[in-house]
Each structure stands twice: as structure tokens, then as C-alpha cells.
Enzyme design. Sequence first.
Site, mmCIF file in Angstrom:
data_model
loop_
_atom_site.group_PDB
_atom_site.id
_atom_site.type_symbol
_atom_site.label_atom_id
_atom_site.label_comp_id
_atom_site.label_asym_id
_atom_site.label_seq_id
_atom_site.Cartn_x
_atom_site.Cartn_y
_atom_site.Cartn_z
ATOM 1 N N ARG A 12 0.850 -1.209 0.000
ATOM 2 C CA ARG A 12 0.000 0.000 0.000
ATOM 3 C C ARG A 12 0.879 1.251 0.000
ATOM 4 N NH1 ARG A 12 -3.962 0.951 4.289
ATOM 5 N NH2 ARG A 12 -2.514 0.056 5.788
ATOM 6 N N ILE A 14 3.272 4.391 -0.414
ATOM 7 C CA ILE A 14 4.587 4.527 -1.059
ATOM 8 C C ILE A 14 5.179 3.144 -1.314
ATOM 9 C CG2 ILE A 14 6.967 5.314 -0.687
ATOM 10 C CD1 ILE A 14 5.865 7.710 0.866
ATOM 11 N N ASN A 82 10.347 0.212 4.705
ATOM 12 C CA ASN A 82 9.366 1.264 4.375
ATOM 13 C C ASN A 82 8.204 1.293 5.358
ATOM 14 O OD1 ASN A 82 7.623 2.962 2.381
ATOM 15 N ND2 ASN A 82 6.437 1.088 2.736
ATOM 16 N N TYR A 147 7.022 10.041 16.004
ATOM 17 C CA TYR A 147 7.334 9.743 14.595
ATOM 18 C C TYR A 147 8.648 10.414 14.164
ATOM 19 C CZ TYR A 147 6.261 9.459 9.511
ATOM 20 O OH TYR A 147 6.276 9.217 8.155
ATOM 21 N N GLY A 178 8.835 14.097 1.423
ATOM 22 C CA GLY A 178 7.993 15.124 2.026
ATOM 23 C C GLY A 178 6.577 14.594 2.120
HETATM 24 N N1 CAA Z 1 1.580 23.904 14.049
HETATM 25 C C1 CAA Z 1 1.143 24.685 15.061
HETATM 26 N N2 CAA Z 1 0.014 24.439 15.716
HETATM 27 C C2 CAA Z 1 -0.739 23.405 15.299
HETATM 28 C C3 CAA Z 1 -0.350 22.559 14.256
HETATM 29 C C4 CAA Z 1 0.861 22.866 13.620
HETATM 30 N N3 CAA Z 1 1.303 22.128 12.598
HETATM 31 N N4 CAA Z 1 -1.283 21.599 14.086
HETATM 32 C C5 CAA Z 1 -2.222 21.845 15.015
HETATM 33 N N5 CAA Z 1 -1.901 22.934 15.725
HETATM 34 C C6 CAA Z 1 -2.653 23.551 16.812
HETATM 35 C C7 CAA Z 1 -4.114 23.714 16.457
HETATM 36 O O1 CAA Z 1 -4.278 24.927 15.716
HETATM 37 C C8 CAA Z 1 -4.761 23.775 17.799
HETATM 38 O O2 CAA Z 1 -4.556 25.045 18.373
HETATM 39 P P1 CAA Z 1 -5.701 25.749 19.271
HETATM 40 O O3 CAA Z 1 -5.870 24.862 20.448
HETATM 41 O O4 CAA Z 1 -5.112 27.063 19.580
HETATM 42 O O5 CAA Z 1 -6.894 25.790 18.366
HETATM 43 C C9 CAA Z 1 -3.910 22.773 18.544
HETATM 44 O O6 CAA Z 1 -2.665 22.668 17.911
HETATM 45 C C10 CAA Z 1 -4.523 21.397 18.427
HETATM 46 O O7 CAA Z 1 -4.962 21.151 19.624
HETATM 47 P P2 CAA Z 1 -6.010 19.963 19.824
HETATM 48 O O8 CAA Z 1 -6.144 19.765 21.271
HETATM 49 O O9 CAA Z 1 -7.230 20.210 18.987
HETATM 50 O O10 CAA Z 1 -5.203 18.771 19.180
HETATM 51 P P3 CAA Z 1 -5.669 17.334 19.001
HETATM 52 O O11 CAA Z 1 -5.376 16.553 20.225
HETATM 53 O O12 CAA Z 1 -7.054 17.270 18.457
HETATM 54 O O13 CAA Z 1 -4.666 16.873 17.894
HETATM 55 C C11 CAA Z 1 -3.608 16.889 15.747
HETATM 56 C C12 CAA Z 1 -4.813 17.341 16.585
HETATM 57 C C13 CAA Z 1 -3.340 15.393 15.964
HETATM 58 C C14 CAA Z 1 -2.379 17.672 16.133
HETATM 59 C C15 CAA Z 1 -4.020 17.162 14.313
HETATM 60 O O14 CAA Z 1 -4.104 18.565 14.119
HETATM 61 C C16 CAA Z 1 -3.051 16.602 13.301
HETATM 62 O O15 CAA Z 1 -3.157 15.441 12.943
HETATM 63 N N6 CAA Z 1 -2.135 17.416 12.804
HETATM 64 C C17 CAA Z 1 -1.234 17.005 11.734
HETATM 65 C C18 CAA Z 1 0.083 16.530 12.249
HETATM 66 C C19 CAA Z 1 0.903 16.180 11.045
HETATM 67 O O16 CAA Z 1 1.253 17.026 10.240
HETATM 68 N N7 CAA Z 1 1.224 14.889 10.883
HETATM 69 C C20 CAA Z 1 1.926 14.444 9.709
HETATM 70 C C21 CAA Z 1 1.220 13.245 9.177
HETATM 71 S S1 CAA Z 1 1.779 12.777 7.568
HETATM 72 C C22 CAA Z 1 3.197 11.952 7.822
HETATM 73 O O17 CAA Z 1 3.627 11.743 8.922
HETATM 74 C C23 CAA Z 1 3.925 11.484 6.605
HETATM 75 C C24 CAA Z 1 5.259 12.128 6.512
HETATM 76 O O18 CAA Z 1 6.282 11.494 6.794
HETATM 77 C C25 CAA Z 1 5.377 13.499 5.985
#
Ligand code: CAA
Length: 240
Positions: A12, A14, A82, A147, A178
Site C-alpha cells: 500500500r 509509497i 518502508n 514519529y 515530504g
Molecule cells: N503547528 C502549530 N500548531 C498546530 C499545528 C501545527 N502544525 N497543528 C495543530 N496545531 C494547533 C491547532 O491549531 C490547535 O490550536 P488551538 O488549540 O489554539 O486551536 C492545537 O494545535 C490542536 O490542539 P487539539 O487539542 O485540537 O489537538 P488534538 O489533540 O485534536 O490533535 C492533531 C490534533 C493530531 C495535532 C491534528 O491537528 C493533526 O493530525 N495534525 C497534523 C500533524 C501532522 O502534520 N502529521 C503528519 C502526518 S503525515 C506523515 O507523517 C507522513 C510524513 O512522513 C510526511
Amino acid sequence: MARTALVTGGSRGIGAAISKALKAEGYNVAATYAGNDEAAAAFTAETGIKTYKWNVADYDESVAGIAKVEAEVGPVDVVVANAGITRDAPFHKMTPQQWHEVIDTNLTGVFNTVHPVWNGMRERKFGRVIVISSINGQKGQFAQVNYAATKAGDLGIVKSLAQEGARAGITANAICPGYIATEMVMAVPEKVRESIIGQIPAGRLGEPEEIARCVAFLASDDAGFINGSTISANGGQFFV
Ligand code: CAA
């Protein structure tokens, strides 16, 4: 004789693109998967690539699974570590379970995958170890302490293996994708994903095939002098 490549998490995302690209290059490919039998069966039906089920977080399962692959497909010449998972949470909410699941799969999983094939590569005086790290191991990421730690750890693994394997004709390299259009990235909340795309100079997510082509190159004889390196493929989002 065709070389054999093992791709963990190879049915699945990548990993599927990597398995297909290596097959197209003439390798005998074995792909592993952790749990989704249906997706694995569909992948085999579509591609003819054999799939094997084991948990990369478990050393004994990995040893047994790799022994089966080597008996059925051939001694592993190219190993692509991977398989990976996310358990994202801001650090103040991250549980020990979320920490350990990611460490066990993404980091210990690399040890468990490479260690059982390492001595064979040393004996045959050829090997390619390719570890799929991440941009987030290079720059860190909000909600990814677990991670990011594993993906930064991947870079330490390949830099060390590069020094140990060089005299035996083995190279070890990492690729840092990325944000790529896979289920893992699509699971990020849409608003967050849109803001991430806004930070990518290319203005788009990457395609799995763009990572697979990096793997095919690193696996080739042409890449024999590239060892301990990190290839970043991130649309210009981050430079080391
Ligand atoms: N930078 C700064 N602040 C961020 C943020 C970021 N990137 N992402 C979320 N926040 C902030 C939100 O704005 C929110 O702020 P407020 O409370 O002021 O509104 C706060 O953080 C989130 O608080 P929550 O209590 O709502 O958070 P949660 O427990 O519901 O968690 C989360 C939410 C899990 C962080 C969700 O936002 C998320 O999944 N974010 C993405 C994280 C990410 O980018 N992961 C990468 C996945 S892809 C990958 O990993 C593949 C790869 O190799 C590239």
C-alpha cells in the site's frame, strides 16, 4: 540472475509504488504487510507480486518471515524498510502507548528487517539497504515527537550501516519523502493538510512514484558509490 528485493509495507501507499517500480526494473519482489489481507490480495492479483504477512515490530516474526521469503523468492539483495505508522498527538497528550507503538514499528522495525538479511549480504558481497525516513525526521513536526524521533533515528542507522557494510559491497541510504499523496497524509485533518500544501514550494503533494524512482536508483549498480546518504524528495519544502 535477477536480484531479489524485499519491501516492508510494500502493498500500500509509497511501498506499493516501490514494489511495482522494482518489479518493472526486473527484480523478484516480495512485499510485506501487517494486517490488511484484502488490500494485499488485491495487490497481488493486480501486480503478481507475492505478499507476506508479519509484524515488523516483532523480531522473531521478521526472522521467520524473511526465511520464508528467501526460500520462496531468493536471498534478499535489496531491502527497503518502508513500513511505518503514525500516532500523532501534541506532546502533552501523547501517551506512552502512542510513543511505543511508533518506536516499535518505525525504528525497531528497521532493525528487525535489516538484521536478518545483513549476514547474507555480507557473505554474498552485495547489498542495498534503503530506509524510508521522512521530512519530519529532518525538521520535526507538531504532534509527531514519536514519529520524528524514529525518522531521525533512521538517518543514524544508515550512516552507521554505511560504514559497516562498505567493504562488503553493501550500501545503506535513506530517502526523506515530504508530504506524499497517500492514506497517511490524507488522514491529516483537511485544514491542516491545506496549510501544509501551502508550505510546499511545488504547490502540491508528491506522488508515491516519485519516491519509488529514488529507490530504484539507489538499488541500482549505478548508485554503488552513494553510501550513508539522504535523498530529500519534498517539493522544496525543507533543505538540510
Ligand atoms: N503547528 C502549530 N500548531 C498546530 C499545528 C501545527 N502544525 N497543528 C495543530 N496545531 C494547533 C491547532 O491549531 C490547535 O490550536 P488551538 O488549540 O489554539 O486551536 C492545537 O494545535 C490542536 O490542539 P487539539 O487539542 O485540537 O489537538 P488534538 O489533540 O485534536 O490533535 C492533531 C490534533 C493530531 C495535532 C491534528 O491537528 C493533526 O493530525 N495534525 C497534523 C500533524 C501532522 O502534520 N502529521 C503528519 C502526518 S503525515 C506523515 O507523517 C507522513 C510524513 O512522513 C510526511
